[in-house]
Design a protein around this motif. Structure first.
Motif, PDB file in Angstrom:
ATOM      1  N   GLN A  89      35.568  64.519   7.663  1.00  0.00           N
ATOM      2  CA  GLN A  89      34.890  63.397   6.901  1.00  0.00           C
ATOM      3  C   GLN A  89      33.694  63.687   5.859  1.00  0.00           C
ATOM      4  N   GLN A  90      32.770  64.594   6.364  1.00  0.00           N
ATOM      5  CA  GLN A  90      31.524  64.856   5.694  1.00  0.00           C
ATOM      6  C   GLN A  90      31.992  65.910   4.527  1.00  0.00           C
ATOM      7  N   VAL A  91      32.836  66.660   4.901  1.00  0.00           N
ATOM      8  CA  VAL A  91      33.199  67.636   3.578  1.00  0.00           C
ATOM      9  C   VAL A  91      34.201  66.887   2.591  1.00  0.00           C
ATOM     10  N   GLY A  92      34.877  66.034   3.082  1.00  0.00           N
ATOM     11  CA  GLY A  92      35.837  65.279   2.432  1.00  0.00           C
ATOM     12  C   GLY A  92      35.018  64.619   1.249  1.00  0.00           C
ATOM     13  N   GLN A  93      33.973  63.713   1.700  1.00  0.00           N
ATOM     14  CA  GLN A  93      33.221  62.953   1.084  1.00  0.00           C
ATOM     15  C   GLN A  93      32.460  63.726  -0.062  1.00  0.00           C
ATOM     16  N   ALA A  94      31.802  64.961   0.371  1.00  0.00           N
ATOM     17  CA  ALA A  94      31.287  65.692  -0.423  1.00  0.00           C
ATOM     18  C   ALA A  94      32.183  66.277  -1.528  1.00  0.00           C
ATOM     19  N   SER A  95      33.413  66.698  -1.300  1.00  0.00           N
ATOM     20  CA  SER A  95      34.640  66.980  -2.380  1.00  0.00           C
ATOM     21  C   SER A  95      34.851  66.263  -3.286  1.00  0.00           C
ATOM     22  N   VAL A  96      34.817  64.886  -2.860  1.00  0.00           N
ATOM     23  CA  VAL A  96      35.238  63.622  -3.770  1.00  0.00           C
ATOM     24  C   VAL A  96      34.081  63.366  -4.622  1.00  0.00           C
ATOM     25  N   ALA A  97      33.001  63.573  -4.057  1.00  0.00           N
ATOM     26  CA  ALA A  97      31.677  63.268  -5.077  1.00  0.00           C
ATOM     27  C   ALA A  97      31.621  64.738  -6.172  1.00  0.00           C
ATOM     28  N   LEU A  98      32.310  65.601  -5.788  1.00  0.00           N
ATOM     29  CA  LEU A  98      32.047  66.760  -6.649  1.00  0.00           C
ATOM     30  C   LEU A  98      33.124  66.415  -7.713  1.00  0.00           C
ATOM     31  N   VAL A  99      34.373  66.370  -7.362  1.00  0.00           N
ATOM     32  CA  VAL A  99      35.756  66.554  -8.088  1.00  0.00           C
ATOM     33  C   VAL A  99      36.234  65.239  -8.534  1.00  0.00           C
ATOM     34  N   GLY A 100      35.963  64.357  -7.616  1.00  0.00           N
ATOM     35  CA  GLY A 100      36.335  62.870  -8.085  1.00  0.00           C
ATOM     36  C   GLY A 100      37.669  62.500  -7.261  1.00  0.00           C
ATOM     37  N   ASP A 101      38.089  61.383  -7.352  1.00  0.00           N
ATOM     38  CA  ASP A 101      39.255  61.122  -6.566  1.00  0.00           C
ATOM     39  C   ASP A 101      40.411  60.074  -7.675  1.00  0.00           C
ATOM     40  N   GLU A 102      41.400  60.626  -8.086  1.00  0.00           N
ATOM     41  CA  GLU A 102      42.136  60.392  -9.210  1.00  0.00           C
ATOM     42  C   GLU A 102      42.903  58.828  -8.741  1.00  0.00           C
ATOM     43  N   SER A 103      43.059  59.032  -7.278  1.00  0.00           N
ATOM     44  CA  SER A 103      43.870  57.704  -6.898  1.00  0.00           C
ATOM     45  C   SER A 103      42.921  56.380  -6.956  1.00  0.00           C
ATOM     46  N   ARG A 104      41.753  56.648  -6.937  1.00  0.00           N
ATOM     47  CA  ARG A 104      40.875  55.416  -7.105  1.00  0.00           C
ATOM     48  C   ARG A 104      39.951  55.566  -8.463  1.00  0.00           C
ATOM     49  N   ASP A 105      40.561  56.302  -9.337  1.00  0.00           N
ATOM     50  CA  ASP A 105      40.184  56.442 -10.515  1.00  0.00           C
ATOM     51  C   ASP A 105      38.495  56.653 -10.506  1.00  0.00           C
ATOM     52  N   SER A 106      38.163  57.613  -9.745  1.00  0.00           N
ATOM     53  CA  SER A 106      36.720  57.746  -9.507  1.00  0.00           C
ATOM     54  C   SER A 106      36.362  59.220 -10.063  1.00  0.00           C
TER      55      SER A 106
ATOM     56  N   LEU B  37      29.572  74.198  -9.914  1.00  0.00           N
ATOM     57  CA  LEU B  37      29.995  72.899  -9.141  1.00  0.00           C
ATOM     58  C   LEU B  37      31.469  72.987  -8.844  1.00  0.00           C
ATOM     59  N   LYS B  38      32.348  73.373 -10.137  1.00  0.00           N
ATOM     60  CA  LYS B  38      33.833  73.470 -10.118  1.00  0.00           C
ATOM     61  C   LYS B  38      33.957  74.667  -8.888  1.00  0.00           C
ATOM     62  N   GLU B  39      33.177  75.576  -8.842  1.00  0.00           N
ATOM     63  CA  GLU B  39      33.419  76.843  -7.683  1.00  0.00           C
ATOM     64  C   GLU B  39      33.251  75.965  -6.342  1.00  0.00           C
ATOM     65  N   THR B  40      32.172  75.259  -6.315  1.00  0.00           N
ATOM     66  CA  THR B  40      31.852  74.841  -5.094  1.00  0.00           C
ATOM     67  C   THR B  40      33.085  73.678  -4.690  1.00  0.00           C
ATOM     68  N   GLY B  41      33.426  73.060  -5.493  1.00  0.00           N
ATOM     69  CA  GLY B  41      34.378  72.006  -5.202  1.00  0.00           C
ATOM     70  C   GLY B  41      35.703  72.584  -4.763  1.00  0.00           C
ATOM     71  N   SER B  42      36.128  73.898  -5.377  1.00  0.00           N
ATOM     72  CA  SER B  42      37.168  74.535  -5.148  1.00  0.00           C
ATOM     73  C   SER B  42      37.015  75.014  -3.737  1.00  0.00           C
ATOM     74  N   THR B  43      36.016  75.479  -3.280  1.00  0.00           N
ATOM     75  CA  THR B  43      35.565  76.284  -1.972  1.00  0.00           C
ATOM     76  C   THR B  43      35.934  75.085  -1.073  1.00  0.00           C
ATOM     77  N   LEU B  44      35.133  73.804  -1.307  1.00  0.00           N
ATOM     78  CA  LEU B  44      35.092  72.960  -0.412  1.00  0.00           C
ATOM     79  C   LEU B  44      36.614  72.396  -0.055  1.00  0.00           C
ATOM     80  N   SER B  45      37.522  72.491  -1.092  1.00  0.00           N
ATOM     81  CA  SER B  45      38.871  71.946  -0.996  1.00  0.00           C
ATOM     82  C   SER B  45      39.584  73.076  -0.157  1.00  0.00           C
TER      83      SER B  45
END
Length: 569
Positions: A227-244, A282-290
């Motif tokens: 949950q927590q890592v998923g939220q951090a990943s969304v915050a970094l790379v966004g969520d296309e399903s939610r147009d975030s 930030l891109k690398e961080t997002g990739s690592t979290l994913s």
């Protein structure tokens, strides 16, 4: 042969020189004149008992010197080795004692240990002291005398038996200790084997508890991590399903804006570079979290396995009161102890085999000794009877009694077991019937000191037939005898003197008259001191000394006549 004896400051012998000859030498003198000082000096110079208490009053030390003849071919030369040369025809033994109790021993001027002096003495002189007949009353001495008569092979077997018996007793004590602890030992071994089995099944590894605890913590918190890592990943790379729109895209837009402004103001280049680097990080961080989220799975089976393993370790830690490192050290200790016990089990089997081997060896040696003693005992008895016959005990019967004692715990010989001692399986005792009609009795039941003295003299004479000792010293071997018996003893000593040097302290004129050399010891007194003097007497002076011994009166015509008759029968 003893040639010269010098005594300096031994009791009242301040400065005494004595010369001896071959054959029979006698030493006489008044009672209390100090005759035994000579015997003490001979014994002491060859390693006998001597303390600083014997130093003369007023002197700081005492010194004894004894010179012995040394034939060109003799056992003593081999024994002395480099202490003598081929040209030495004599050997001088020296002993010194000072007031502090310090002793010095020399042979031909060379410092030697007392053991060397004693070995030399044992091969040169046989000293028969005043109280030696009493040693015949001790039954244990009879076996030693018999074995001495039987010779070197018997004595060697005797010594070997004692050595092996000591080894057997030590081995049996060791086995007894093992058997005494058998129950305790078996219980301890069972415990160690059980613990070893537990550790074998557990297969503990160094540091695994820390790794398991970390893994357990991870598995227990997978949902929260997702949950927590998923939220951090969304915050970094966004969520296309939610147009975030995520932080990465926002930073990218900002970088594009600033980069465009750099053409207007180059000072913004640094800011653009920073934003470019931030966007890449930030891109690398997002990739690592994913990637982390893709591998993060809920595994209840692994969690149960880890928990069970930790519980098993905890149970062992609680049971043995040790942490994991302590358990691993204890496992090694258990393995070492079990290895040692398995080896000792083999040692026990070896010990039992060693005991059986020693028992067999002792059985053979003991049987050999018994056979030798039973064969040689009658020979010694017959020879002693022959000597006693020459010492006015012609009707005496002498027997070497040799018996064994049955003992269930003893040494097996054939179908029987016999009690063992350091000397073998036999009990030896000299029995005697001094007069016709008397039954055989132990020597200790003989009342007559004269009979004891004659038995000892007979034994010494028998031993003299086989040993190579050149000098025999007797201190009052004539105690308790006189008359015809004294004549017989005198004849025996004279006979001994024809084959070796014999030195005798005597109070009997019949013995003194047979000597080739007659020495008289007397006391010389002054106002403040007493000393001993030794002189050789011949001719009329010797006649007067014999007269004194006959009647106590040197001037009596009757005593003088008796003395001359003794000298010139």
């Amino acid at each position: 042969m003893l040639l010269e004896l010098d005594i300096h400051n031994l009791a009242i012998a301040h400065d005494v020189h004595v010369s001896f000859d071959d054959g029979l030498n006698v030493i006489t003198g008044e009672t209390g004149a100090g005759k035994t000082i000579v015997v003490r000096a001979i014994s002491a110079v060859l390693g006998g008992k001597l303390t600083s208490d014997f130093i003369s009053v007023g002197a700081d030390s005492l010194r004894l010197d004894a010179e012995f003849a040394l034939p060109r071919v003799c056992l003593q030369r081999d024994m002395l080795g480099d202490l003598v040369t081929d040209d030495d025809m004599t050997v001088v033994a020296t002993r010194e004692v000072d007031r502090t109790g310090r002793h010095k021993y020399r042979i031909n001027g060379h410092i030697v240990p007392i053991s060397t002096l004693r070995s030399l003495g044992e091969s040169l002189v046989d000293v028969h002291g005043q109280h030696e007949p009493q040693s015949l009353l001790v039954r244990e001495n009879h076996l030693q005398l018999l074995d001495s008569f039987l010779g070197h092979d018997t004595q060697s077997a005797h010594e070997l038996f004692g050595t092996r018996l000591a080894e057997l007793r030590a081995a049996r004590r060791e086995l007894e200790q093992i058997e005494t602890r058998r129950t305790e030992w078996d219980n301890e071994t069972a415990y160690l084997e059980f613990a070893s089995g537990e550790f074998e099944r557990a297969q503990l590894k160094i540091g695994e508890d820390s790794l398991l605890i970390a893994e357990q913590r991870l598995l227990e918190n997978v949902r929260e991590l997702q949950q927590q890592v998923g939220q951090a990943s969304v915050a970094l790379v966004g969520d296309e399903s939610r147009d975030s729109e995520g932080i990465v895209r926002q930073v990218g837009k900002l970088h594009h804006t600033i980069d465009a402004l750099c053409s207007i103001d180059p000072r913004l280049n640094d800011v653009a570079s920073l934003l470019d680097g931030a966007q890449a990080s930030l891109k690398e961080t997002g990739s690592t979290l994913s990637d982390y989220l893709s591998r993060l799975e809920l595994d209840d089976a692994r969690l149960a396995q880890v928990t069970e393993r930790l519980d098993a370790i905890a149970r062992l830690e609680e049971k043995y009161h040790k942490d994991l490192d302590g358990l691993l050290a204890f496992e090694t200790e258990i393995d070492d102890k079990l290895h040692e016990r398995h080896e000792r089990a083999g040692d026990e089997a070896g010990l039992r085999g060693h005991i059986a081997q020693l028992e067999n060896e002792l059985s053979s040696i003991g049987a050999l000794l018994t056979a030798k003693r039973k064969q040689g005992g009658p020979v010694l008895a017959r020879k002693v009877e022959e000597q006693l016959a020459e010492l006015a005990m012609s009707n005496a019967r002498f027997v070497c009694s040799i018996e064994e004692s049955v003992d269930e715990q003893g040494i097996a010989v054939g179908d029987e077991r016999f009690r063992a001692s350091e000397t073998g399986l036999d009990v030896v005792e000299f029995l005697i019937a001094p007069n016709p009609g008397e039954g055989l009795r132990p020597l200790r039941e003989i009342a007559s000191g004269g009979e004891l003295s004659r038995v000892m003299l007979a034994l010494k004479t028998v031993f003299a037939e086989t040993d190579q000792i050149p000098t025999m010293v007797f201190d009052e071997v004539d105690a308790g005898i006189g008359g015809a018996t004294g004549l017989a003893v005198a004849g025996k000593l004279d006979s001994l003197g024809k084959h070796r040097q014999v030195i005798v302290i005597t109070h009997l004129p019949t013995i003194a008259a047979r000597a080739g050399t007659h020495l008289v010891i007397s006391k010389e007194q002054s106002e403040d001191s007493t000393t001993v003097a030794v002189r050789r007497v011949t001719g009329e002076e010797r006649v007067r000394e014999l007269a004194r011994m006959v009647s106590g009166d040197r001037a009596s015509e009757v005593a003088l006549a008796n003395a001359r008759e003794l000298l010139f029968p």
